[in-house]
Structures are given as structure tokens and as C-alpha cells.
Design a protein around this motif. Sequence first.
Motif, PDB file in Angstrom:
ATOM      1  N   UNK A  54       0.870  -1.366   0.205  1.00 13.75           N
ATOM      2  CA  UNK A  54       0.038  -0.066  -0.051  1.00 13.75           C
ATOM      3  C   UNK A  54       0.857   1.169   0.006  1.00 13.75           C
ATOM      4  N   UNK A  55       0.416   2.457  -0.558  1.00 14.13           N
ATOM      5  CA  UNK A  55       0.984   3.788  -0.454  1.00 14.13           C
ATOM      6  C   UNK A  55      -0.004   4.716   0.339  1.00 14.13           C
ATOM      7  N   UNK A  56       0.419   5.015   1.558  1.00 14.92           N
ATOM      8  CA  UNK A  56      -0.550   6.008   2.308  1.00 14.92           C
ATOM      9  C   UNK A  56      -0.596   7.319   1.418  1.00 14.92           C
ATOM     10  N   UNK A  57      -1.820   8.063   1.641  1.00 16.51           N
ATOM     11  CA  UNK A  57      -1.933   9.283   0.796  1.00 16.51           C
ATOM     12  C   UNK A  57      -1.229  10.379   1.424  1.00 16.51           C
ATOM     13  N   UNK A  58      -0.565  11.323   0.756  1.00 10.82           N
ATOM     14  CA  UNK A  58       0.229  12.332   1.365  1.00 10.82           C
ATOM     15  C   UNK A  58      -0.526  13.522   2.075  1.00 10.82           C
ATOM     16  N   UNK A  59      -1.880  13.408   1.727  1.00 16.31           N
ATOM     17  CA  UNK A  59      -2.629  14.785   2.278  1.00 16.31           C
ATOM     18  C   UNK A  59      -3.767  14.135   3.557  1.00 16.31           C
ATOM     19  N   UNK A  60      -4.117  12.776   3.535  1.00 17.02           N
ATOM     20  CA  UNK A  60      -4.771  12.242   4.313  1.00 17.02           C
ATOM     21  C   UNK A  60      -4.106  10.813   4.901  1.00 17.02           C
ATOM     22  N   UNK A  61      -3.451  10.854   5.955  1.00 19.86           N
ATOM     23  CA  UNK A  61      -2.735   9.620   6.186  1.00 19.86           C
ATOM     24  C   UNK A  61      -3.289   8.562   6.814  1.00 19.86           C
ATOM     25  N   UNK A  62      -4.814   8.638   7.145  1.00 17.16           N
ATOM     26  CA  UNK A  62      -5.657   7.439   7.557  1.00 17.16           C
ATOM     27  C   UNK A  62      -6.271   6.734   6.382  1.00 17.16           C
ATOM     28  N   UNK A  63      -5.732   7.188   5.222  1.00 20.01           N
ATOM     29  CA  UNK A  63      -6.408   6.366   3.853  1.00 20.01           C
ATOM     30  C   UNK A  63      -4.993   5.845   2.950  1.00 20.01           C
ATOM     31  N   UNK A  64      -5.221   4.909   2.061  1.00 18.41           N
ATOM     32  CA  UNK A  64      -4.277   4.613   1.326  1.00 18.41           C
ATOM     33  C   UNK A  64      -4.663   3.938   0.305  1.00 18.41           C
ATOM     34  N   UNK A  65      -3.857   3.577  -1.053  1.00 16.19           N
ATOM     35  CA  UNK A  65      -4.200   3.028  -2.066  1.00 16.19           C
ATOM     36  C   UNK A  65      -3.463   1.646  -1.973  1.00 16.19           C
ATOM     37  N   UNK A  66      -4.230   0.663  -2.739  1.00 17.65           N
ATOM     38  CA  UNK A  66      -3.603  -0.703  -2.469  1.00 17.65           C
ATOM     39  C   UNK A  66      -2.941  -0.873  -3.949  1.00 17.65           C
ATOM     40  N   UNK A  67      -1.632  -1.360  -4.226  1.00 19.65           N
ATOM     41  CA  UNK A  67      -1.069  -1.350  -5.290  1.00 19.65           C
ATOM     42  C   UNK A  67      -1.032  -3.003  -5.731  1.00 19.65           C
ATOM     43  N   UNK A  68      -0.798  -3.904  -4.987  1.00 20.61           N
ATOM     44  CA  UNK A  68      -0.360  -5.150  -5.129  1.00 20.61           C
ATOM     45  C   UNK A  68      -0.762  -6.185  -4.143  1.00 20.61           C
ATOM     46  N   UNK A  69      -1.088  -7.396  -4.484  1.00 21.17           N
ATOM     47  CA  UNK A  69      -1.539  -8.455  -3.671  1.00 21.17           C
ATOM     48  C   UNK A  69      -0.577  -9.595  -3.940  1.00 21.17           C
ATOM     49  N   UNK A  70       0.000 -10.289  -2.712  1.00 16.15           N
ATOM     50  CA  UNK A  70       0.890 -11.341  -2.996  1.00 16.15           C
ATOM     51  C   UNK A  70      -0.182 -12.397  -3.055  1.00 16.15           C
ATOM     52  N   UNK A  71       0.297 -13.447  -3.653  1.00 16.10           N
ATOM     53  CA  UNK A  71      -0.492 -14.857  -3.726  1.00 16.10           C
ATOM     54  C   UNK A  71       0.085 -15.688  -2.449  1.00 16.10           C
ATOM     55  N   UNK A  72      -0.600 -16.605  -1.975  1.00 12.57           N
ATOM     56  CA  UNK A  72      -0.236 -17.258  -0.715  1.00 12.57           C
ATOM     57  C   UNK A  72       1.429 -18.024  -0.740  1.00 12.57           C
ATOM     58  N   UNK A  73       1.770 -18.410  -1.744  1.00 13.41           N
ATOM     59  CA  UNK A  73       2.974 -19.050  -1.840  1.00 13.41           C
ATOM     60  C   UNK A  73       4.001 -17.681  -1.683  1.00 13.41           C
ATOM     61  N   UNK A  74       3.691 -16.775  -2.311  1.00 11.60           N
ATOM     62  CA  UNK A  74       4.670 -15.652  -2.109  1.00 11.60           C
ATOM     63  C   UNK A  74       4.816 -14.968  -0.853  1.00 11.60           C
ATOM     64  N   UNK A  75       3.655 -14.850  -0.098  1.00  7.76           N
ATOM     65  CA  UNK A  75       3.269 -14.632   1.287  1.00  7.76           C
ATOM     66  C   UNK A  75       4.226 -15.609   2.387  1.00  7.76           C
TER      67      UNK A  75
END
Length: 84
Positions: A54-75
Motif C-alpha cells: 500500500x501507499x499512504x496518501x500524502x494529504x490524508x494519512x488515514x487512507x491509502x491506495x492498494x497497489x499489489x496483492x501477494x499470492x499465498x506462496x509469495x506471502x
Amino acid sequence: MPKKKNREQFACAGLMLGANHIRVRCQDGVERMGRIKGKIKKRSWIREGDILIVVPWSFQDEKCDILYRYLPPQADWLRKNRYL
């Protein structure tokens, strides 16, 4: 892997809020409301307990954008090599 210079970090998916929003628990200990970006909305399904980047928003720290999901073997690999 998350890029620190872009403020990216690991997070764990929590409660599904609907309308492409998820409550996530970030690596820095803050619980944020994450927004699933359109790029990954159709490609991968995010469930509770998934490991995310995730990347937290610069102007609202309580929100973020989700960029990538790891698959179970990757996790599992991340846990085994102590990244999480």
C-alpha cells in the motif's frame, strides 16, 4: 517488494467495507482505509488476511491506495525470509 522512497509498505487486509474499500493494518502499526485501484480491481480478488503493498496518501494519512496483492506462496516466502 515495497519501495521505501515511494512510501510503499506492507499491509494485511482486514475488514471488507464494500465499494472497493478495505480496512488494512499497515506495517507501521496504523490502521487505514485502503482503496483498490482500478488496475488491480478486475485482475485479482482481495480477501481478508491477504498481504498487500500500500501507499499512504500524502494529504490524508488515514487512507491509502492498494497497489499489489501477494499470492499465498509469495506471502509464505516473505514470512520464511523474515520480511514480515
